[in-house]
Scaffold this motif. Structure first.
Motif, short mmCIF file in Angstrom:
data_model
loop_
_atom_site.label_atom_id
_atom_site.label_comp_id
_atom_site.label_asym_id
_atom_site.label_seq_id
_atom_site.Cartn_x
_atom_site.Cartn_y
_atom_site.Cartn_z
N GLY A 1 -8.17 -19.30 15.94
CA GLY A 1 -9.49 -19.89 15.74
C GLY A 1 -9.70 -21.11 16.61
N GLY A 2 -8.67 -21.96 16.72
CA GLY A 2 -8.77 -23.15 17.57
C GLY A 2 -8.92 -22.79 19.04
N GLY A 3 -8.16 -21.79 19.48
CA GLY A 3 -8.27 -21.36 20.88
C GLY A 3 -9.64 -20.77 21.19
N THR A 4 -10.16 -19.98 20.26
CA THR A 4 -11.49 -19.39 20.47
C THR A 4 -12.57 -20.47 20.48
OG1 THR A 4 -10.73 -17.39 19.36
CG2 THR A 4 -13.10 -17.66 19.59
N TYR A 5 -12.44 -21.42 19.57
CA TYR A 5 -13.41 -22.52 19.53
C TYR A 5 -13.38 -23.31 20.85
CZ TYR A 5 -15.81 -26.77 18.11
OH TYR A 5 -16.67 -27.83 18.04
N LEU A 6 -12.18 -23.57 21.36
CA LEU A 6 -12.05 -24.28 22.62
C LEU A 6 -12.71 -23.48 23.75
CD1 LEU A 6 -10.85 -26.63 24.31
CD2 LEU A 6 -8.79 -25.20 24.57
N GLY A 7 -12.51 -22.17 23.75
CA GLY A 7 -13.11 -21.33 24.78
C GLY A 7 -14.63 -21.33 24.72
N VAL A 8 -15.18 -21.26 23.52
CA VAL A 8 -16.64 -21.30 23.37
C VAL A 8 -17.18 -22.64 23.83
CG1 VAL A 8 -18.51 -21.29 21.66
CG2 VAL A 8 -16.71 -19.56 21.55
N TYR A 9 -16.48 -23.71 23.46
CA TYR A 9 -16.90 -25.06 23.88
C TYR A 9 -16.91 -25.17 25.41
CZ TYR A 9 -16.67 -30.07 24.76
OH TYR A 9 -16.92 -31.33 25.23
N LEU A 10 -15.84 -24.68 26.03
CA LEU A 10 -15.77 -24.75 27.50
C LEU A 10 -16.84 -23.89 28.17
CD1 LEU A 10 -11.91 -24.75 28.08
CD2 LEU A 10 -13.49 -26.66 28.36
N ASP A 11 -17.15 -22.73 27.56
CA ASP A 11 -18.21 -21.88 28.11
C ASP A 11 -19.58 -22.55 28.00
OD1 ASP A 11 -16.92 -19.69 29.19
OD2 ASP A 11 -16.78 -18.65 27.27
N ASN B 1 -20.98 -19.87 32.84
CA ASN B 1 -20.67 -18.83 33.82
C ASN B 1 -21.48 -17.58 33.50
OD1 ASN B 1 -18.66 -20.24 35.25
ND2 ASN B 1 -17.15 -19.75 33.67
N LYS B 2 -21.35 -16.59 34.38
CA LYS B 2 -22.03 -15.33 34.15
C LYS B 2 -21.42 -14.60 32.94
CE LYS B 2 -23.40 -11.13 36.55
NZ LYS B 2 -23.28 -10.36 37.79
N HIS B 3 -20.08 -14.69 32.80
CA HIS B 3 -19.35 -14.06 31.70
C HIS B 3 -18.60 -15.15 30.92
CE1 HIS B 3 -20.16 -10.10 33.33
NE2 HIS B 3 -19.73 -10.52 34.52
N PRO B 4 -18.33 -14.92 29.65
CA PRO B 4 -17.61 -15.94 28.85
C PRO B 4 -16.10 -15.96 29.18
CG PRO B 4 -18.08 -14.05 27.49
CD PRO B 4 -18.74 -13.79 28.81
N ILE C 1 -10.11 -16.21 28.03
CA ILE C 1 -8.81 -16.76 28.43
C ILE C 1 -8.19 -17.56 27.29
CG2 ILE C 1 -7.67 -18.41 29.97
CD1 ILE C 1 -9.61 -17.46 32.16
N CYS C 2 -8.96 -18.45 26.69
CA CYS C 2 -8.42 -19.28 25.61
C CYS C 2 -8.04 -18.46 24.38
CB CYS C 2 -9.42 -20.38 25.23
SG CYS C 2 -9.59 -21.64 26.49
N SER C 3 -8.84 -17.43 24.07
CA SER C 3 -8.52 -16.57 22.92
C SER C 3 -7.22 -15.82 23.15
CB SER C 3 -9.64 -15.57 22.67
OG SER C 3 -10.83 -16.23 22.36
N LEU C 4 -7.06 -15.23 24.32
CA LEU C 4 -5.83 -14.50 24.62
C LEU C 4 -4.62 -15.43 24.65
CD1 LEU C 4 -7.02 -11.94 27.32
CD2 LEU C 4 -6.41 -11.50 24.95
#
Length: 104
Positions: free
Chosen positions: A58-68, A73-76, A81-84
């Motif tokens: 959950g923390g990695g996904t949240y960080l990825g959404v925040y960075l997006d 970008n065109k794609h998230p 990357i952060c989720s994986l």
């Protein structure tokens, strides 16, 4: 006198002769076996590992959404990357904890 009544009276007589600070032991049917206690302990450990995995992913996904949102970008890409990466980290922690439990 019935056998059940006789057994109850015998137990009460035994309890009268015990010192006040001494409590009678539980009957065998009410005592927890070490096997049950160990399985409950393992259950608590493994459920803790599951919550740890949820928190890391959950923390990695949240960080990825925040960075997006911060760097669009065109794609998230950051979310993916952060989720994986978070999934890999959580799998590493699970394997490490299971190895630690098996060495005990």
């Amino acid at each position: 006198m019935l056998p059940v009544q006789w057994a109850k009276e015998l137990q009460q007589q035994r309890l009268r002769h015990l010192p006040k600070d001494c409590s009678p032991q539980r009957p065998m049917s009410q005592q927890k076996s070490p096997k049950k206690k160990r399985s409950l302990n393992n259950y608590a450990r493994f459920s803790g590992i599951a919550f740890q995995m949820i928190a890391i992913i959950g923390g990695g996904t949240y960080l990825g959404v925040y960075l997006d949102e911060k760097f669009p970008n065109k794609h998230p890409i950051y979310t993916i990357i952060c989720s994986l990466f978070a999934v890999l980290i959580s799998i590493y922690f699970v394997i490490r904890q299971i190895m630690k439990m098996s060495n005990r």
